[in-house]
Design a protein around this motif. Sequence first.
Motif, PDB file in Angstrom:
ATOM      1  N   SER A   1       0.860  -1.189   0.000  1.00 22.75           N
ATOM      2  CA  SER A   1       0.000   0.000   0.000  1.00 22.75           C
ATOM      3  C   SER A   1       0.894   1.237   0.000  1.00 22.75           C
ATOM      4  O   SER A   1       2.111   1.133   0.156  1.00 22.75           O
ATOM      5  CB  SER A   1      -0.830   0.047   1.279  1.00 22.75           C
ATOM      6  OG  SER A   1      -1.792  -0.946   1.289  1.00 22.75           O
ATOM      7  N   ALA A   2       0.248   2.379  -0.086  1.00 22.35           N
ATOM      8  CA  ALA A   2       0.975   3.642   0.047  1.00 22.35           C
ATOM      9  C   ALA A   2       1.430   3.788   1.501  1.00 22.35           C
ATOM     10  O   ALA A   2       0.793   3.267   2.418  1.00 22.35           O
ATOM     11  CB  ALA A   2       0.062   4.795  -0.344  1.00 22.35           C
TER      12      ALA A   2
ATOM     13  N   THR B   1      -2.243   8.213   1.078  1.00 21.13           N
ATOM     14  CA  THR B   1      -3.425   8.335   0.214  1.00 21.13           C
ATOM     15  C   THR B   1      -4.335   9.463   0.706  1.00 21.13           C
ATOM     16  O   THR B   1      -4.814  10.276  -0.089  1.00 21.13           O
ATOM     17  CB  THR B   1      -4.192   6.991   0.150  1.00 21.13           C
ATOM     18  OG1 THR B   1      -3.259   5.966  -0.200  1.00 21.13           O
ATOM     19  CG2 THR B   1      -5.302   7.034  -0.880  1.00 21.13           C
TER      20      THR B   1
ATOM     21  N   GLU C   1       1.346   4.318  -4.001  1.00 19.25           N
ATOM     22  CA  GLU C   1       1.854   2.947  -4.019  1.00 19.25           C
ATOM     23  C   GLU C   1       3.173   2.862  -4.794  1.00 19.25           C
ATOM     24  O   GLU C   1       4.036   2.046  -4.506  1.00 19.25           O
ATOM     25  CB  GLU C   1       0.819   2.007  -4.644  1.00 19.25           C
ATOM     26  CG  GLU C   1      -0.199   1.419  -3.670  1.00 19.25           C
ATOM     27  CD  GLU C   1      -1.194   2.424  -3.106  1.00 19.25           C
ATOM     28  OE1 GLU C   1      -1.293   3.540  -3.651  1.00 19.25           O
ATOM     29  OE2 GLU C   1      -1.862   2.087  -2.107  1.00 19.25           O
TER      30      GLU C   1
ATOM     31  N   PHE D   1      -3.713  -1.779  -5.306  1.00 21.82           N
ATOM     32  CA  PHE D   1      -4.791  -0.789  -5.450  1.00 21.82           C
ATOM     33  C   PHE D   1      -4.921  -0.190  -6.854  1.00 21.82           C
ATOM     34  O   PHE D   1      -5.757   0.648  -7.099  1.00 21.82           O
ATOM     35  CB  PHE D   1      -4.535   0.284  -4.368  1.00 21.82           C
ATOM     36  CG  PHE D   1      -5.299   1.562  -4.367  1.00 21.82           C
ATOM     37  CD1 PHE D   1      -6.682   1.583  -4.171  1.00 21.82           C
ATOM     38  CD2 PHE D   1      -4.630   2.783  -4.497  1.00 21.82           C
ATOM     39  CE1 PHE D   1      -7.362   2.802  -4.111  1.00 21.82           C
ATOM     40  CE2 PHE D   1      -5.309   3.995  -4.434  1.00 21.82           C
ATOM     41  CZ  PHE D   1      -6.681   4.004  -4.244  1.00 21.82           C
TER      42      PHE D   1
ATOM     43  N   ARG E   1     -10.871   2.374  -1.954  1.00 21.39           N
ATOM     44  CA  ARG E   1     -10.058   2.464  -0.741  1.00 21.39           C
ATOM     45  C   ARG E   1      -9.868   1.088  -0.118  1.00 21.39           C
ATOM     46  O   ARG E   1     -10.802   0.290  -0.061  1.00 21.39           O
ATOM     47  CB  ARG E   1     -10.708   3.412   0.286  1.00 21.39           C
ATOM     48  CG  ARG E   1     -10.809   4.871  -0.143  1.00 21.39           C
ATOM     49  CD  ARG E   1      -9.480   5.529  -0.479  1.00 21.39           C
ATOM     50  NE  ARG E   1      -8.430   5.397   0.500  1.00 21.39           N
ATOM     51  CZ  ARG E   1      -8.161   6.289   1.450  1.00 21.39           C
ATOM     52  NH1 ARG E   1      -8.883   7.380   1.557  1.00 21.39           N
ATOM     53  NH2 ARG E   1      -7.136   6.105   2.263  1.00 21.39           N
ATOM     54  N   GLY E   2      -8.666   0.834   0.321  1.00 18.17           N
ATOM     55  CA  GLY E   2      -8.362  -0.473   0.919  1.00 18.17           C
ATOM     56  C   GLY E   2      -8.110  -1.558  -0.120  1.00 18.17           C
ATOM     57  O   GLY E   2      -7.939  -2.722   0.218  1.00 18.17           O
ATOM     58  N   GLY E   3      -8.050  -1.164  -1.394  1.00 20.12           N
ATOM     59  CA  GLY E   3      -8.004  -2.139  -2.486  1.00 20.12           C
ATOM     60  C   GLY E   3      -6.719  -2.939  -2.632  1.00 20.12           C
ATOM     61  O   GLY E   3      -6.682  -3.903  -3.404  1.00 20.12           O
ATOM     62  N   SER E   4      -5.678  -2.586  -1.904  1.00 17.53           N
ATOM     63  CA  SER E   4      -4.439  -3.364  -2.023  1.00 17.53           C
ATOM     64  C   SER E   4      -4.628  -4.805  -1.560  1.00 17.53           C
ATOM     65  O   SER E   4      -3.963  -5.720  -2.067  1.00 17.53           O
ATOM     66  CB  SER E   4      -3.310  -2.727  -1.203  1.00 17.53           C
ATOM     67  OG  SER E   4      -2.990  -1.476  -1.729  1.00 17.53           O
ATOM     68  N   ASP E   5      -5.516  -5.010  -0.611  1.00 20.29           N
ATOM     69  CA  ASP E   5      -5.817  -6.379  -0.183  1.00 20.29           C
ATOM     70  C   ASP E   5      -6.299  -7.185  -1.386  1.00 20.29           C
ATOM     71  O   ASP E   5      -5.913  -8.347  -1.575  1.00 20.29           O
ATOM     72  CB  ASP E   5      -6.956  -6.401   0.853  1.00 20.29           C
ATOM     73  CG  ASP E   5      -6.563  -5.777   2.181  1.00 20.29           C
ATOM     74  OD1 ASP E   5      -5.359  -5.682   2.462  1.00 20.29           O
ATOM     75  OD2 ASP E   5      -7.484  -5.393   2.938  1.00 20.29           O
TER      76      ASP E   5
HETATM   77  N1  ASP Z   1      -3.612   3.209  -0.419  1.00 16.23           N
HETATM   78  C1  ASP Z   1      -4.982   2.844  -0.653  1.00 16.23           C
HETATM   79  C2  ASP Z   1      -5.843   3.327   0.486  1.00 16.23           C
HETATM   80  O1  ASP Z   1      -5.358   3.950   1.402  1.00 16.23           O
HETATM   81  C3  ASP Z   1      -5.166   1.384  -0.887  1.00 16.23           C
HETATM   82  C4  ASP Z   1      -4.831   0.493   0.284  1.00 16.23           C
HETATM   83  O2  ASP Z   1      -4.132   0.901   1.203  1.00 16.23           O
HETATM   84  O3  ASP Z   1      -5.247  -0.653   0.282  1.00 16.23           O
HETATM   85  O4  ASP Z   1      -7.028   3.133   0.470  1.00 16.23           O
END
Ligand code: ASP
Length: 413
Positions: free
Chosen positions: A41-42, A47, A74, A136, A150-154
């Motif tokens: 992730s970043a 982000t 990222e 992401f 958001r949260g898409g790196s998972d």
């Molecule tokens: N950097 C993105 C976020 O903060 C993606 C992630 O962290 O999964 O939502």
Amino acid sequence: MSLIVQKFGGTSVGSVEKIQHAATRVIQEIQNGHQVVVVVSAMGKTTDDLIRLAAGITDSPNKRDMDMLLTTGEQMTISLLSMALQSKGCSSVSMTGWQAGIQTEAVHSKARITHIETARMKEELEKGKVVVVAGFQGMDENFEITTLGRGGSDTTAVALASALSAQRCDIFTDVDGVYTSDPRFIKGARKLEGISYDEMLELANLGAGVLHPRAVEYAKNHSLPLTVRSSIEEIEGTLIEEESKLEENLVVRGVAFEGDIVRMTVYGLENEVTGISAIFSVLADNHINVDIIIQSRTELNSTNLSFSIKEAELEETRSALLQNKERLGFSKIEHEAGLAKVSIVGSGMVSNPGVAAQMFEVLAEQEIAIKMISTSEIKVSTVVEMDKMIPAAQAVHDSFSLASLQPKPQLTN
Ligand code: ASP
Ligand code: MG
């Protein structure tokens, strides 16, 4: 040779020191004889900072430009982690989402992955390199840069693991696993050894921020075992799989809660047949997320409708309904703010009747009024007053014996 996908979230790569530490976790798996693909992730709150920068310029940034901006976060991390790996003598290559072959729908800010072209990654892995991929992000058919929400790196990590037939996907984060409830508020909340995809999906959708719901959905559809574990401590995390053999004795596996809920009631709907769908179309057109819905008929034979929304959407909901009052045909609306949702989740509910009854009984004993109820096969949600949220969650957590039975063994020497 078996392949492992590791994912490090923002807090786990939040500083140069943490990036160095993540690199050592990667190298451990290389030394264990695995090939490794790392998704990052970043760094930290990057982000959010980028979003704030854009907001300093305009209230309504173009979505294409927004994706262009956010994907830089990222990109910083992949280059730094790759440098850290190489400085420790581990050969590596950093890749953006598009270099890694991640193709998505042509939608900005919340695209779904459609296909992953794995050839380039496989080539690099064959050369003995660790492949460090930006989470992401992806690219659509027209070579436009997209993001996954958001949260898409998972989701990137899970999708890569499945495309590359990885043996495991490890999600490293700042918590050491999935808990029975939020340990910051609930006494005795403890880490689960295992949980099923369906239970995790419910918990993720109920606001347990530990995993992106779409990542869990993806893992479920591809039967990919996932673990959530600490990037700091070297301890076992939580294993997420089809049916958890671990902790089989638990009927309820988790208690989730979330505040700032409003109950909105529409009184005296004239047309029971078309009125309900018309109301929800208006709400949908205004992108208002409705959660629990209750319809009732009064003694006077008119229809009332109650539904719950997030407090942030109250004003929008009120004005959307009132603007269409004539057409929708209702007599009045009222709302009750300051509410919260407390839910229990567990696959064991399917075969154990009386779980909902037990939850209601516990709340009654605590003299906590239930304002709304909704259930699924593996979930019971109740809406209660906001100041009763934590006491309700605690009482339910205690009643289903979710607390650690034994204290953690203390190391002495
Ligand atoms: N950097 C993105 C976020 O903060 C993606 C992630 O962290 O999964 O939502
Ligand atoms: Mg995350």
